[in-house]
Design a protein around this motif. Structure first.
Motif, short mmCIF file in Angstrom:
data_model
loop_
_atom_site.label_atom_id
_atom_site.label_comp_id
_atom_site.label_asym_id
_atom_site.label_seq_id
_atom_site.Cartn_x
_atom_site.Cartn_y
_atom_site.Cartn_z
N HIS A 100 0.86 -1.18 0.00
CA HIS A 100 0.00 0.00 0.00
C HIS A 100 0.89 1.23 0.00
CE1 HIS A 100 -3.39 2.64 1.02
NE2 HIS A 100 -2.53 3.25 1.81
N THR A 101 0.63 2.18 -0.90
CA THR A 101 1.37 3.44 -0.93
C THR A 101 0.63 4.46 -0.07
OG1 THR A 101 2.19 2.95 -3.15
CG2 THR A 101 2.35 5.23 -2.41
N VAL A 102 1.33 5.00 0.91
CA VAL A 102 0.76 5.97 1.84
C VAL A 102 0.44 7.28 1.10
CG1 VAL A 102 1.18 7.31 3.94
CG2 VAL A 102 2.04 4.97 3.77
N LYS A 103 -0.78 7.77 1.36
CA LYS A 103 -1.21 9.05 0.80
C LYS A 103 -1.26 10.07 1.91
CE LYS A 103 -4.19 6.39 -2.18
NZ LYS A 103 -3.83 5.20 -1.46
N LYS A 104 -1.25 11.35 1.55
CA LYS A 104 -1.33 12.42 2.53
C LYS A 104 -2.58 12.22 3.40
CE LYS A 104 -1.23 17.37 3.11
NZ LYS A 104 -1.16 18.68 2.50
N GLY A 105 -2.41 12.29 4.71
CA GLY A 105 -3.52 12.12 5.64
C GLY A 105 -3.75 10.69 6.09
N ASP A 106 -3.07 9.73 5.47
CA ASP A 106 -3.22 8.33 5.88
C ASP A 106 -2.67 8.10 7.29
OD1 ASP A 106 -4.48 7.13 3.73
OD2 ASP A 106 -2.66 6.24 2.88
N THR A 107 -3.30 7.18 7.98
CA THR A 107 -2.80 6.67 9.26
C THR A 107 -2.79 5.16 9.14
OG1 THR A 107 -5.01 6.48 10.21
CG2 THR A 107 -3.85 8.59 10.56
N LEU A 108 -2.08 4.49 10.01
CA LEU A 108 -2.11 3.03 9.97
C LEU A 108 -3.51 2.50 10.23
CD1 LEU A 108 1.21 1.75 11.59
CD2 LEU A 108 0.64 2.06 9.19
N SER A 109 -4.29 3.19 11.08
CA SER A 109 -5.67 2.76 11.34
C SER A 109 -6.51 2.85 10.07
CB SER A 109 -6.31 3.63 12.43
OG SER A 109 -5.68 3.40 13.65
N ALA A 110 -6.38 3.95 9.34
CA ALA A 110 -7.15 4.12 8.10
C ALA A 110 -6.73 3.09 7.05
CB ALA A 110 -6.97 5.54 7.56
N TYR A 140 4.88 8.38 6.04
CA TYR A 140 4.92 9.59 5.21
C TYR A 140 4.35 9.30 3.83
CZ TYR A 140 9.17 7.25 3.61
OH TYR A 140 10.06 6.32 3.14
N PRO A 141 3.79 10.34 3.17
CA PRO A 141 3.23 10.15 1.83
C PRO A 141 4.31 9.63 0.87
CG PRO A 141 2.51 12.24 2.73
CD PRO A 141 3.57 11.69 3.67
N GLY A 142 3.92 8.65 0.09
CA GLY A 142 4.84 8.03 -0.87
C GLY A 142 5.49 6.77 -0.34
#
Length: 150
Positions: A100-110, A140-142
């Protein structure tokens, strides 16, 4: 052979400045050594994995001790600034890894809610990404994360 994409401008800076990172032929050996040291620093069992750099692509040959270790090696070298793709083998019996690529505002919970169906399963994602992750709030994003498939 699998090919995974990463965000080239995100991640640890192991190659110095962007100008230095752009020098492909003469810097490839130095980049390979930096990636090997990063994998070793993280304590991943990758003694049977060879790392080659071709421009912004990292090619891994051989496999780590377990499919999980192989996925972590892919992430360790892919989450480095200047790396856009990782080409690697997975053990024959291993399921296709889920990243999964982290996006701005992502958290591990989300991310856990979206990928595992339950936000309270975020510790599983955190554990699946150790030692690359040191704290569940430090993403972090990305960044590309491994999603456990249990």
């Amino acid at each position: 052979m699998g090919l995974w994409s990463f965000v080239k401008d995100a991640g640890s800076s192991l190659f110095g400045s962007k100008a230095e990172a752009a020098e492909a032929p003469e810097a490839a050996a130095a980049k390979e050594e930096a990636l090997k040291k990063e994998v070793e620093k993280l304590g991943l069992d990758a003694k049977d994995v060879s790392i080659k750099v071709d421009g912004d692509t990292v090619k891994l040959s051989g496999t780590a001790a377990t499919p999980e270790e192989q996925e972590k090696v892919i992430l360790a070298v892919g989450n480095v600034e200047g790396v856009a793709k990782v080409e690697a083998e997975m053990p024959a019996a291993a399921p296709e890894p889920v990243f999964h690529t982290v996006k701005k505002g992502d958290t591990l919970s989300a991310i856990a809610k979206a990928t595992l169906g339950n936000a309270n399963r975020y510790p599983e994602i955190f554990e699946a990404n150790k030692p690359m992750l040191k704290h569940p709030d430090k993403i972090y994003p990305g960044q590309v994360l491994r999603i456990p498939q249990k």
